[in-house]
Write an enzyme that holds these catalytic residues in place. Structure first.
Site, PDB file in Angstrom:
ATOM      1  NE  ARG A  71      -2.777   0.073  14.924  1.00 44.65           N
ATOM      2  CZ  ARG A  71      -3.366   1.246  14.976  1.00 44.65           C
ATOM      3  NH1 ARG A  71      -4.003   1.705  13.924  1.00 44.65           N
ATOM      4  NH2 ARG A  71      -3.341   1.961  16.069  1.00 44.65           N
TER       5      ARG A  71
ATOM      6  CG  ASP B  22     -18.727   9.172  -0.470  1.00 44.41           C
ATOM      7  OD1 ASP B  22     -19.150   8.164  -1.044  1.00 44.41           O
ATOM      8  OD2 ASP B  22     -19.106   9.525   0.659  1.00 44.41           O
TER       9      ASP B  22
ATOM     10  CG  HIS C 160      -7.356  -1.350  15.372  1.00 43.15           C
ATOM     11  ND1 HIS C 160      -7.334  -2.128  16.511  1.00 43.15           N
ATOM     12  CD2 HIS C 160      -6.772  -0.170  15.719  1.00 43.15           C
ATOM     13  CE1 HIS C 160      -6.780  -1.431  17.495  1.00 43.15           C
ATOM     14  NE2 HIS C 160      -6.427  -0.246  17.042  1.00 43.15           N
TER      15      HIS C 160
ATOM     16  N   GLY D  98     -14.463  16.057   8.767  1.00 44.58           N
ATOM     17  CA  GLY D  98     -13.610  15.506   9.822  1.00 44.58           C
ATOM     18  C   GLY D  98     -12.558  16.532  10.165  1.00 44.58           C
TER      19      GLY D  98
ATOM     20  N   GLY E   5      -6.950   6.560  20.234  1.00 44.34           N
ATOM     21  CA  GLY E   5      -5.533   6.523  20.606  1.00 44.34           C
ATOM     22  C   GLY E   5      -5.001   7.909  20.868  1.00 44.34           C
TER      23      GLY E   5
ATOM     24  CG  HIS F  77      -8.329   1.200  12.180  1.00 42.57           C
ATOM     25  ND1 HIS F  77      -9.337   1.705  12.973  1.00 42.57           N
ATOM     26  CD2 HIS F  77      -7.187   1.815  12.598  1.00 42.57           C
ATOM     27  CE1 HIS F  77      -8.825   2.586  13.823  1.00 42.57           C
ATOM     28  NE2 HIS F  77      -7.524   2.679  13.609  1.00 42.57           N
TER      29      HIS F  77
ATOM     30  CD  GLU G 123      -1.871   4.408  20.140  1.00 38.55           C
ATOM     31  OE1 GLU G 123      -1.867   4.279  18.913  1.00 38.55           O
ATOM     32  OE2 GLU G 123      -2.670   5.120  20.744  1.00 38.55           O
TER      33      GLU G 123
ATOM     34  NE  ARG H  38      -3.299   5.102  10.340  1.00 41.83           N
ATOM     35  CZ  ARG H  38      -3.713   5.054  11.604  1.00 41.83           C
ATOM     36  NH1 ARG H  38      -3.227   5.902  12.498  1.00 41.83           N
ATOM     37  NH2 ARG H  38      -4.613   4.177  11.992  1.00 41.83           N
TER      38      ARG H  38
HETATM   39  C1  SIN Z   1      -6.211   3.057  18.458  1.00 39.51           C
HETATM   40  O1  SIN Z   1      -6.535   3.746  19.409  1.00 39.51           O
HETATM   41  O2  SIN Z   1      -5.840   1.896  18.575  1.00 39.51           O
HETATM   42  C2  SIN Z   1      -6.323   3.632  17.090  1.00 39.51           C
HETATM   43  C3  SIN Z   1      -5.350   4.694  16.884  1.00 39.51           C
HETATM   44  C4  SIN Z   1      -4.942   4.763  15.444  1.00 39.51           C
HETATM   45  O3  SIN Z   1      -5.483   4.044  14.609  1.00 39.51           O
HETATM   46  O4  SIN Z   1      -4.010   5.508  15.150  1.00 39.51           O
END
Ligand code: SIN
Length: 539
Positions: free
Chosen positions: A292, A225, A246, A14, A48, A353, A125, A388
């Site tokens: 969230r 893992d 989420h 990643g 996001g 999430h 956000e 987070r």
């Molecule tokens: C989202 O686009 O809602 C996810 C972004 C994130 O989890 O930071």
């Protein structure tokens, strides 16, 4: 088969793993080991964007304040200072590697330097006090970053630069000698061939563990893992009870969940119950942009009230051109499921999430085992605390990947990470514990399978938890672990890793007798000052 001795062995491909590899390539040979294809990872699905204090009126201090507030008392302030202060520079570096962040209409492209960042379009956000989210391709930020980084790695390998990529390969054992990581044993998924690699530095960047749960926004490779591997080798694992759900993943019978970005609510989308009422203002003053965990629990309550499997996300009052310009990917996905998001309401429900906990590290990615590092979602430097802040995760991977490489170059001060823990509680009040062996007292014992595990975790270790169900889950997981045959192939190794990570999560959740951030205990609904500390588990 590539050579077997490297300077850096990076597990995971990643944004965290690729970043480490790209930054380390100038300092030695690099092997990337990845379980799937190089671009199978959580990063790819990040819609996001990246939070960074680059906009007018924003500051590192404000970003710091929002992050600490979302973390509900469990962030390491120093780690968050590192995160927020390094944000703008790391974003610039991504632009140098070719990531084109979306810009305000009419602002032009401009060269990728700091002076141009004010023209970048910034989204809002949940729990952010201002718009500070950079995005690319509308809602395809993760994909754009992953493509830019894999292209850089591809260029590297073609130019005979020292990055070797081994795909479809799972790391099964960390080789530790005299308290120091020396390499890895691996298994190649399609042939079952086993291979060992040695390295001066081993970096675990294996991402999250959404596959622990029945409903998740994560891809199939997100099975925790690295955490399981590190735990078995003696690494300390921290904050595992904090797992973020989420609030809004697409929910339709027969289809996998798909993330409906929080940025949609940032643009003005509203959650409605089955009667069509906008309900979030009844639960929190920030309404649809509440943290969230609050939104997830509110949705769960509305679903239960209505006896329904979903609530509805409504963007229909927003101008079509805003919706199509900002969310092309989501629009396309919904269209292929028979919905026009400019008119239709979208069925959504919470889904697993992001793992706030993970392999305990300091702010240089060091674990308690010498030469073993971790960064990204598999690591826990307490940068996210108990919850987070949206869009801080991509930034986390960028900032701490750089710090890992800097540390290997001798740029970090000496660490206290390697001091043996002698007491059950340290100076900061953190609790050290081992995972308990729990005998099963259970009338009907479900048979072990990935699906049974995901069901158990979703029902008992999900958005709302209680002690009785957690204890029952711990006992079932314990019995499954004791009776599971030795892992021999990719599927059984993965299941074994999932079981280990599930045990760690349940142990943390059982022990923490309070509610804080993403960890909600129905039997202990209040936050308790005496629990303002971390739970650190080791073998
Ligand atoms: C989202 O686009 O809602 C996810 C972004 C994130 O989890 O930071």
């Amino acid at each position: 088969m590539p050579k077997t001795d490297y300077d850096y062995i990076v597990v995971g491909s990643g944004i965290a793993g690729l970043n480490v590899a790209l930054l380390a390539r100038d300092h030695g040979s690099v092997l990337i080991i990845t379980k799937g294809n190089i671009d199978d990872c959580n990063t790819r699905y990040a819609q996001g964007g990246i939070a960074a204090a680059v906009g007018p009126g924003d500051s590192v201090e404000l970003h710091l304040r929002d992050t600490l507030s979302a973390g509900a008392g469990l962030c390491d302030t120093q780690a968050v200072e590192v995160l927020t202060a390094n944000g703008p520079e790391r974003v610039n570096n991504l632009m140098r590697w070719g990531v084109a962040f979306d810009r305000e209409v009419g602002s032009g492209e401009g060269p990728p330097d700091g002076a141009q960042t004010s023209q970048i379009a910034l989204g809002r956000e949940g729990a952010h006090s201002m718009a500070r989210i950079l995005h690319a391709g509308g809602d395809a930020t993760g994909m754009h970053i992953e493509l830019a980084l894999t292209e850089q790695v591809g260029r590297s390998t073609q130019n005979q630069s020292p990055i070797t990529v081994l795909e479809h390969t799972l790391a099964t054992v960390l080789i530790i000698e005299d308290g120091q990581a020396k390499g890895l044993e691996t298994i190649i998924s399609n042939t079952g061939q086993k291979c060992s690699f040695t390295g001066r530095f081993v970096v675990l960047a294996t991402g999250g563990a959404g596959q622990l749960f029945r409903y998740t926004t994560n891809p199939s490779v997100a099975t925790g893992d690295g955490v399981a591997l590190a735990f078995r080798a003696g690494a300390q694992i921290m904050d595992m009870e904090f797992y973020q759900f989420h609030p809004t993943a697409f929910r339709m019978t027969g289809f996998d969940p798909f993330l409906m970005s929080e940025a949609m609510r940032g643009e003005g989308a509203v959650l409605r119950n089955q009667e069509g009422s906008a309900f979030m203002a009844d639960y929190h003053p920030m309404a649809d942009l509440a943290p969230r965990d609050v939104v997830s629990r509110a949705i769960a309550a509305e679903m239960e009230k209505a006896g329904s499997d979903e609530v509805l996300l409504d963007l229909s009052h927003l101008p079509s051109q805003v919706i199509l310009g900002r969310f092309p990917n989501i629009h396309h996905f919904c269209q292929s499921h028979g919905l026009d998001i400019t008119k239709d309401l979208i069925p959504v429900a919470p889904a697993a999430h992001y793992m706030m906990g993970g392999i305990r590290t300091d702010t240089w990615g060091r674990t308690n085992i010498r030469s073993l590092y971790s960064c990204g979602e598999s690591a826990c430097a307490a940068v996210h605390g108990a919850n987070r802040l949206a869009s801080n995760s991509l930034l986390d991977t960028l900032v701490f990947a750089q710090r890992v490489v800097d540390e290997t170059l001798g740029l970090a001060p000496a660490s206290a990470m390697y001091d043996a823990v002698k007491d059950d509680v340290d100076d900061a009040g953190n609790v050290y514990d081992t995972v308990q062996s729990r005998q099963l007292v259970c009338a009907s014992m479900p048979e072990l399978s990935v699906e049974a595990l995901q069901d158990l975790m979703w029902r008992n270790v999900g958005i709302s938890r209680n002690g009785t169900r957690l204890l029952l889950s711990a006992r079932i997981l314990n019995a499954w672990e004791r009776t599971m045959p030795e892992a021999t192939d990719l599927a059984s190794h993965t299941l074994s890793n999932l079981l280990t990570v599930a045990r760690l999560m349940v142990e943390g959740a059982l022990k923490r007798q309070e509610s804080r951030g993403a960890h909600y205990r129905m039997d202990f609904p209040e936050t308790s000052e005496s629990w303002q500390k971390h739970i650190i588990l080791s073998l």
